[in-house]
Design a protein around this motif. Structure first.
Motif, PDB file in Angstrom:
ATOM      1  N   LEU A 333       0.778  -1.200  -0.065  1.00  0.00           N
ATOM      2  CA  LEU A 333       0.027   0.150  -0.018  1.00  0.00           C
ATOM      3  C   LEU A 333       0.811   1.296   0.062  1.00  0.00           C
ATOM      4  O   LEU A 333       0.591   2.266  -0.894  1.00  0.00           O
ATOM      5  N   GLU A 334       2.002   1.311   0.537  1.00  0.00           N
ATOM      6  CA  GLU A 334       2.918   2.328   0.582  1.00  0.00           C
ATOM      7  C   GLU A 334       3.536   2.514  -0.672  1.00  0.00           C
ATOM      8  O   GLU A 334       3.452   3.632  -1.203  1.00  0.00           O
ATOM      9  N   ALA A 335       3.835   1.542  -1.337  1.00  0.00           N
ATOM     10  CA  ALA A 335       4.338   1.610  -2.570  1.00  0.00           C
ATOM     11  C   ALA A 335       3.359   2.101  -3.662  1.00  0.00           C
ATOM     12  O   ALA A 335       3.664   2.992  -4.597  1.00  0.00           O
ATOM     13  N   SER A 336       1.973   1.724  -3.308  1.00  0.00           N
ATOM     14  CA  SER A 336       1.102   2.106  -4.223  1.00  0.00           C
ATOM     15  C   SER A 336       0.744   3.741  -4.126  1.00  0.00           C
ATOM     16  O   SER A 336       0.633   4.488  -4.896  1.00  0.00           O
ATOM     17  N   ARG A 337       0.863   4.159  -2.732  1.00  0.00           N
ATOM     18  CA  ARG A 337       0.811   5.490  -2.553  1.00  0.00           C
ATOM     19  C   ARG A 337       1.801   6.498  -3.374  1.00  0.00           C
ATOM     20  O   ARG A 337       1.655   7.389  -3.701  1.00  0.00           O
ATOM     21  N   ARG A 338       3.162   5.959  -3.300  1.00  0.00           N
ATOM     22  CA  ARG A 338       4.258   6.604  -3.924  1.00  0.00           C
ATOM     23  C   ARG A 338       4.061   6.956  -5.439  1.00  0.00           C
ATOM     24  O   ARG A 338       4.582   7.705  -6.035  1.00  0.00           O
ATOM     25  N   ARG A 339       3.362   5.698  -5.988  1.00  0.00           N
ATOM     26  CA  ARG A 339       2.961   5.767  -7.483  1.00  0.00           C
ATOM     27  C   ARG A 339       1.741   6.649  -7.806  1.00  0.00           C
ATOM     28  O   ARG A 339       1.142   6.438  -8.899  1.00  0.00           O
ATOM     29  N   GLY A 340       1.233   7.258  -6.594  1.00  0.00           N
ATOM     30  CA  GLY A 340      -0.091   8.083  -6.919  1.00  0.00           C
ATOM     31  C   GLY A 340      -1.433   7.338  -6.747  1.00  0.00           C
ATOM     32  O   GLY A 340      -2.467   8.030  -7.221  1.00  0.00           O
ATOM     33  N   ILE A 341      -1.367   6.104  -6.289  1.00  0.00           N
ATOM     34  CA  ILE A 341      -2.637   5.487  -6.092  1.00  0.00           C
ATOM     35  C   ILE A 341      -2.870   5.289  -4.774  1.00  0.00           C
ATOM     36  O   ILE A 341      -2.423   4.769  -3.646  1.00  0.00           O
ATOM     37  N   ARG A 342      -4.178   6.035  -4.123  1.00  0.00           N
ATOM     38  CA  ARG A 342      -4.864   6.016  -3.044  1.00  0.00           C
ATOM     39  C   ARG A 342      -5.650   4.952  -2.573  1.00  0.00           C
ATOM     40  O   ARG A 342      -6.737   5.195  -3.029  1.00  0.00           O
ATOM     41  N   VAL A 343      -5.166   3.911  -2.014  1.00  0.00           N
ATOM     42  CA  VAL A 343      -6.152   2.834  -1.667  1.00  0.00           C
ATOM     43  C   VAL A 343      -5.810   2.444  -0.211  1.00  0.00           C
ATOM     44  O   VAL A 343      -4.672   2.585   0.254  1.00  0.00           O
ATOM     45  N   SER A 344      -6.725   1.960   0.444  1.00  0.00           N
ATOM     46  CA  SER A 344      -6.497   1.586   1.782  1.00  0.00           C
ATOM     47  C   SER A 344      -6.543   0.065   2.151  1.00  0.00           C
ATOM     48  O   SER A 344      -6.291  -0.370   3.299  1.00  0.00           O
ATOM     49  N   SER A 345      -6.808  -0.908   1.144  1.00  0.00           N
ATOM     50  CA  SER A 345      -6.695  -2.279   1.203  1.00  0.00           C
ATOM     51  C   SER A 345      -6.121  -2.844  -0.062  1.00  0.00           C
ATOM     52  O   SER A 345      -6.225  -2.136  -1.354  1.00  0.00           O
ATOM     53  N   VAL A 346      -5.624  -3.938   0.292  1.00  0.00           N
ATOM     54  CA  VAL A 346      -5.179  -4.714  -1.031  1.00  0.00           C
ATOM     55  C   VAL A 346      -6.440  -5.122  -1.874  1.00  0.00           C
ATOM     56  O   VAL A 346      -6.345  -5.090  -3.113  1.00  0.00           O
ATOM     57  N   SER A 347      -7.572  -5.352  -1.203  1.00  0.00           N
ATOM     58  CA  SER A 347      -8.534  -5.738  -2.036  1.00  0.00           C
ATOM     59  C   SER A 347      -8.994  -4.622  -2.980  1.00  0.00           C
ATOM     60  O   SER A 347      -9.297  -4.701  -4.326  1.00  0.00           O
ATOM     61  N   GLU A 348      -9.002  -3.324  -2.479  1.00  0.00           N
ATOM     62  CA  GLU A 348      -9.192  -1.972  -3.313  1.00  0.00           C
ATOM     63  C   GLU A 348      -8.064  -2.042  -4.438  1.00  0.00           C
ATOM     64  O   GLU A 348      -8.651  -1.843  -5.696  1.00  0.00           O
ATOM     65  N   LEU A 349      -7.007  -2.450  -4.285  1.00  0.00           N
ATOM     66  CA  LEU A 349      -5.963  -2.262  -5.286  1.00  0.00           C
ATOM     67  C   LEU A 349      -5.994  -3.537  -6.214  1.00  0.00           C
ATOM     68  O   LEU A 349      -5.767  -3.100  -7.437  1.00  0.00           O
ATOM     69  N   VAL A 350      -6.759  -4.570  -5.892  1.00  0.00           N
ATOM     70  CA  VAL A 350      -6.803  -5.598  -6.761  1.00  0.00           C
ATOM     71  C   VAL A 350      -8.108  -5.431  -7.648  1.00  0.00           C
ATOM     72  O   VAL A 350      -8.114  -5.312  -8.835  1.00  0.00           O
ATOM     73  N   ALA A 351      -9.152  -4.479  -7.163  1.00  0.00           N
ATOM     74  CA  ALA A 351     -10.423  -4.216  -7.948  1.00  0.00           C
ATOM     75  C   ALA A 351      -9.826  -3.138  -8.976  1.00  0.00           C
ATOM     76  O   ALA A 351     -10.586  -3.125 -10.032  1.00  0.00           O
ATOM     77  N   LEU A 352      -8.879  -2.135  -8.550  1.00  0.00           N
ATOM     78  CA  LEU A 352      -8.554  -1.018  -9.470  1.00  0.00           C
ATOM     79  C   LEU A 352      -7.641  -1.620 -10.389  1.00  0.00           C
ATOM     80  O   LEU A 352      -7.354  -1.043 -11.613  1.00  0.00           O
ATOM     81  N   SER A 353      -7.042  -2.829 -10.271  1.00  0.00           N
ATOM     82  CA  SER A 353      -5.899  -3.286 -11.289  1.00  0.00           C
ATOM     83  C   SER A 353      -6.578  -3.724 -12.488  1.00  0.00           C
ATOM     84  O   SER A 353      -5.884  -3.880 -13.583  1.00  0.00           O
TER      85      SER A 353
END
Length: 444
Positions: A333-353
């Motif tokens: 999640l921290e790596a995602s935020r550094r890349r400009g993706i603001r998510v609070s859970s892995v499930s949200e990141l997977v849905a966005l992927s």
């Protein structure tokens, strides 16, 4: 003085969800310090209050998960994993004489751990007079278990056959708390969960970081250095009469595999018997082995240096912020935020992927690094089966596909079954840790 300690997603095969284990004997140094006592103070000759004697610390043991070895434990295991089984089938499955089966079943019925089913209760097709099938019981017993994660702890109460009674998630950020405070909170949460239930017969605590052979936990993620969890929990449970069992969480997950498979049926076509690698990845990453009929018990449980080097070689190496694992949830999640993706859970990141290529790139990179680690472990021990557990796999099916291709590509001739653990694995790990003493020696 010494305290003598008697030294678990699985394929569901029954409604009970978990099964028996054996333990070996380990001896820990007696916990230091005084424990609270609720005994009334006594007045001495001068009328002054004399300090109450401290309560004796609870017996603390390290769980050694294996298939049961004694006759009663084997019979109980088979009844729990094959509800509706007959005495004749027990005789065939366990290679025990009919009189021996009859004697063990009668003792287990007397102990309230087995009940004889009526024809309406039984789902088995039997030949002969009705009412001769057997079901697990244990409703008069309670066992309390906890799986202690980095920032949350899963608490469960189950009956004597592993059926869930209650559960609760305790928000407990270990890096922010002194170990004594955190473990006392776990113990208090378990005793609170038990209110109004039958008296508990055991308490089990599984940790997402390794528990060593002396009952200590050292974890950079937790911020703990050789914390005497055996001593702390022994003092917390002092005077309760409850034995306390300790386990490493991924080992308990593997142990739940043993407790959910009928004897004589698991991997019977594999030379040498069962051989399984369990991998757990959420906030922390860990693994355990089932070899033959037991979960391998590491002496220290420290992750191999090669695994750490692989984990720290990617984009996530600076994402831990002092806690967690380089490939854990916080890091991703921290790596995602550094890349400009603001998510609070892995499930949200997977849905966005599915629409965001950067999100998919991060998830795929973590899967590739996990694949390298798992491939190295598989090359060393060469298991027949690999089981994935934890959010890194359950929330992202794509990760399992990447790792599976990695493993099969490295050794295309290997007979490798790849499975994904189901929901509730943390609760099952906690439950088998709490129940292993009872299931290992049910008539004690």
């Amino acid at each position: 003085m010494t305290v003598t300690a008697l030294s678990p997603e699985t394929r569901p095969t029954s409604t009970t969800g978990t099964r028996p284990t054996v333990y070996r004997q380990t001896t820990y140094p007696a916990p230091s310090g005084r424990s609270r006592s609720h005994a009334p103070a006594q007045n001495g000759p001068a009328g002054t209050a004399e300090p109450a004697e401290p309560a004796e610390p609870a017996v603390v043991s390290t769980a050694r998960f294996a298939t049961p070895v004694t006759g009663p434990a084997r019979v109980l295991h088979q009844i729990r994993t094959s509800p509706g089984i007959t005495r004749s089938r027990l005789h065939q499955d366990l290679d025990l004489s009919q009189p021996t089966v009859t004697r063990h079943v009668a003792a287990l019925i007397d102990a309230g751990l087995v009940e004889q089913a009526s024809p309406a209760q039984s789902s088995a097709t039997t030949v002969g007079r009705p009412g001769t099938t057997l079901l697990p019981d244990g409703r008069h017993l309670t066992a309390l278990g906890a799986h202690v994660g980095l920032r949350s702890t899963q608490l469960v109460a189950v009956d004597g056959s592993g059926r869930p009674l209650r559960s609760r998630t305790l928000k407990l950020p270990l890096p922010d708390l002194p170990p004594e405070e955190a473990l006392e909170a776990v113990h208090h949460g378990l005793t609170s969960l038990a209110r109004g239930l039958p008296d508990p017969v055991g308490l089990g605590v599984a940790f997402s970081s390794p528990v060593d052979a002396t009952g200590h936990v050292s974890s950079r993620a937790y911020g703990w250095n050789s914390v005497d969890v055996a001593g702390i929990l022994g003092r917390a449970a002092a005077g309760s009469g409850l034995p306390v069992s300790l386990a490493t969480g991924v080992g308990a997950m593997a142990g739940s595999e043993l407790t959910s498979t009928p004897l004589g049926t698991a991997d019977s076509d594999i030379p040498g018997g069962r051989s399984t690698l369990y991998v757990y990845a959420r906030e922390l990453v860990a693994h355990a082995w089932i070899v033959g009929d037991a979960v391998h018990q590491p002496f220290t449980g420290v992750s191999p240096a090669a695994f750490t080097r692989i984990a720290e070689s990617g984009s996530f190496s600076v994402s831990r912020n002092g806690s967690g694992h380089p490939l854990g949830t916080t890091a991703v999640l921290e790596a995602s935020r550094r890349r400009g993706i603001r998510v609070s859970s892995v499930s949200e990141l997977v849905a966005l992927s599915s629409t965001n290529p950067v999100a998919r790139e991060l998830l795929d990179e973590r899967a590739e690094l996990l694949g390298q680690i798992i491939s190295l472990a598989v090359e060393v021990v060469d298991p027949a089966t690999v089981v994935f557990a934890g959010e890194a796999f359950t929330a992202d099916p794509g990760a399992v596909k990447i790792i599976a291709r990695h493993l099969r590509g490295d050794a295309p001739r290997r007979r490798l079954s790849i499975q994904r653990a189901g929901d509730g694995i943390l609760s099952r790990a906690a439950a088998v840790t709490a129940l292993h003493r009872l299931w290992s020696d049910p008539l004690a």
